[in-house]
Design an enzyme around this catalytic site. Sequence first.
Site, PDB file in Angstrom:
ATOM      1  N   SER A 106      32.674 -25.675  21.666  1.00 13.38           N
ATOM      2  CA  SER A 106      32.120 -24.769  22.674  1.00 13.38           C
ATOM      3  C   SER A 106      32.948 -23.497  22.827  1.00 13.38           C
ATOM      4  O   SER A 106      32.404 -22.428  23.117  1.00 13.38           O
ATOM      5  CB  SER A 106      32.012 -25.471  24.026  1.00 13.38           C
ATOM      6  OG  SER A 106      31.060 -26.501  23.976  1.00 13.38           O
ATOM      7  N   ASP A 157      36.170 -24.102  32.127  1.00 10.35           N
ATOM      8  CA  ASP A 157      35.763 -24.744  30.878  1.00 10.35           C
ATOM      9  C   ASP A 157      35.447 -23.675  29.828  1.00 10.35           C
ATOM     10  O   ASP A 157      35.378 -22.475  30.122  1.00 10.35           O
ATOM     11  CB  ASP A 157      34.564 -25.650  31.121  1.00 10.35           C
ATOM     12  CG  ASP A 157      34.392 -26.702  30.040  1.00 10.35           C
ATOM     13  OD1 ASP A 157      35.343 -26.936  29.265  1.00 10.35           O
ATOM     14  OD2 ASP A 157      33.299 -27.299  29.968  1.00 10.35           O
ATOM     15  N   THR A 159      32.970 -22.339  27.923  1.00 10.24           N
ATOM     16  CA  THR A 159      31.967 -21.269  27.879  1.00 10.24           C
ATOM     17  C   THR A 159      32.245 -20.156  28.877  1.00 10.24           C
ATOM     18  O   THR A 159      32.338 -18.985  28.492  1.00 10.24           O
ATOM     19  CB  THR A 159      30.556 -21.854  28.061  1.00 10.24           C
ATOM     20  OG1 THR A 159      30.299 -22.796  27.009  1.00 10.24           O
ATOM     21  CG2 THR A 159      29.505 -20.752  28.009  1.00 10.24           C
ATOM     22  N   GLU A 302      25.243 -21.123  32.643  1.00  7.28           N
ATOM     23  CA  GLU A 302      25.364 -22.216  31.671  1.00  7.28           C
ATOM     24  C   GLU A 302      24.789 -23.518  32.230  1.00  7.28           C
ATOM     25  O   GLU A 302      25.169 -23.968  33.302  1.00  7.28           O
ATOM     26  CB  GLU A 302      26.830 -22.450  31.287  1.00  7.28           C
ATOM     27  CG  GLU A 302      26.960 -23.524  30.196  1.00  7.28           C
ATOM     28  CD  GLU A 302      28.398 -23.917  29.909  1.00  7.28           C
ATOM     29  OE1 GLU A 302      28.673 -24.280  28.752  1.00  7.28           O
ATOM     30  OE2 GLU A 302      29.237 -23.877  30.837  1.00  7.28           O
ATOM     31  N   ASP A 307      25.416 -30.889  27.582  1.00  2.00           N
ATOM     32  CA  ASP A 307      26.406 -31.259  26.578  1.00  2.00           C
ATOM     33  C   ASP A 307      27.097 -32.570  26.927  1.00  2.00           C
ATOM     34  O   ASP A 307      27.283 -33.439  26.068  1.00  2.00           O
ATOM     35  CB  ASP A 307      27.431 -30.132  26.458  1.00  2.00           C
ATOM     36  CG  ASP A 307      28.531 -30.423  25.469  1.00  2.00           C
ATOM     37  OD1 ASP A 307      28.226 -30.564  24.265  1.00  2.00           O
ATOM     38  OD2 ASP A 307      29.704 -30.492  25.874  1.00  2.00           O
TER      39      ASP A 307
END
EC number: 3.1.3.1
Length: 513
Positions: A106, A157, A159, A302, A307
Amino acid sequence: MATDEHTGLLPRVGGRSSKQRAVWGSLVALLVLATVVLRFDIVPRRAVAGGKRNVIFFVTDGMGPASLAMTRAYAQAQETDTQLRLPTFQMGSMQTRSSSSLITDSAAGATAFSCAMRTYNSAVGVGPDGRPCGTILEAAKLQGYMTGLVVTTRLTDATPAAFSSHVDHRWYEDLIAEHQLGTYPLGRVVDLMIGGGRTHFYGSQDTKYGDGGSRKDGRNLIDKAVEDGWQYVGDMEGFKRLQGGHNASLPLLALLADYDIPFDMDRDDAVHPSLEQEMMTAINALTDATKDSDRGFFLLVEGSRIDHAAHQNDPAAQAKEVLAFDRAFMSAVEFAAKSDVETVLISTSDHETGGLTVGRQVGTAYPDYVWYPDVLRNATHSAEYLAHKLVNVPANEREDYIREKVLEKGLGIDYYSEEDLQELVVSRTTDQILDKLTRMVSLRAEIGWSTHGHTGVDVNVYAFANTGPSWKSVQDALYGNHANVDIGSFLALYLDLDLEKVTDLIKDTKHSP
């Protein structure tokens, strides 16, 4: 008989004249064009004034084409009017890879979007040479746009971090939090952040904002942010006071969970907002903040936990995460269709996760061509939620608890073997329990998984624009199959951003603890 290598069609015996082929080709082209127009003009486009622009960029982390097929059938199996609408906006497809592997993670996947540059797996906002690279969000902010991040995972995280920080490895989340609040050469570049990840903003000995954070340096970045003028929101009560964004002051920091916001099927409306609520709060706040400006906003949204469900091989949780994202995307389409500002929506995935297949061979005999979405519909909680509950149940109570609370009520499974039951009884870790539960659901639904990691398959690209010229720009740039870096290149071109200039400005950023 062999098929034509380009069209896949059987050739006609005797063929046609060149004139006939030209006429036939023109008719086919017109038919294809008409189909595209009908598909993408479901929401009307109109002329809007001026050069002011908004971009909402969506990342469906880990969602591949099979996720859409599974979720579509799941939605059709519902007894309500639930439906999947995202595929209506499909523009093309995208190749996923990093500079270090044919399978991206990612961090590298998001950096391909944010910097329009392929980099090594685990890199966040840095190039393959380890040097910080200017991002779309940073360049937009320097051009006068307002900027925002909306996620259902931690804000630190991979992204969101790839758009708002620069670190050598994605697990440097304490440093990422510092960058996001403006402690690097450019200063603050994010105007709004909504998501989880509170733990990386304060230390373990500090209980002011919860049971204690995880920052190794013990610093309280939340207090520092408030001192620097950020509006802070830490729970649903505070989030509701934002009144959908119309009562927000920027910069806004909303940390709504210590780690990740729960899966949508586990989420309590009174405790955590949905992705749609987060996103519309951000859109409204950014719209209000830019109403008197000649610049619009750039917002990253997002669908993070699609995921996570795939990593866990949990098809029920993933289907509901995809539907939650679908609702958010359609709300953004409705906003854009009504907006007086030229607005472009782009949505794609950084990669596919899980190697999901809609169909599975469950024995040695030739398989039936079936799969059973009703099995997913029967689940009321994710396997993650149930595993965390079960691991704390005393040994003498486990068997009854597993039968009643986990299998029958939690997953809707009323046929299981004594062997299944005993395997869960003796499991002592959440990972063991989680893996067993997801295997039971997937096997009964006849859903297959090839991995708990990522795969290298192409993913889909979706788009909407509310004006004719902007829609043509999107079509010209993204129709068909493209590399992941092409998405970032289009965003930079559309907003007229100079990423190289930003790269030069941030070259001295501290990118390792």
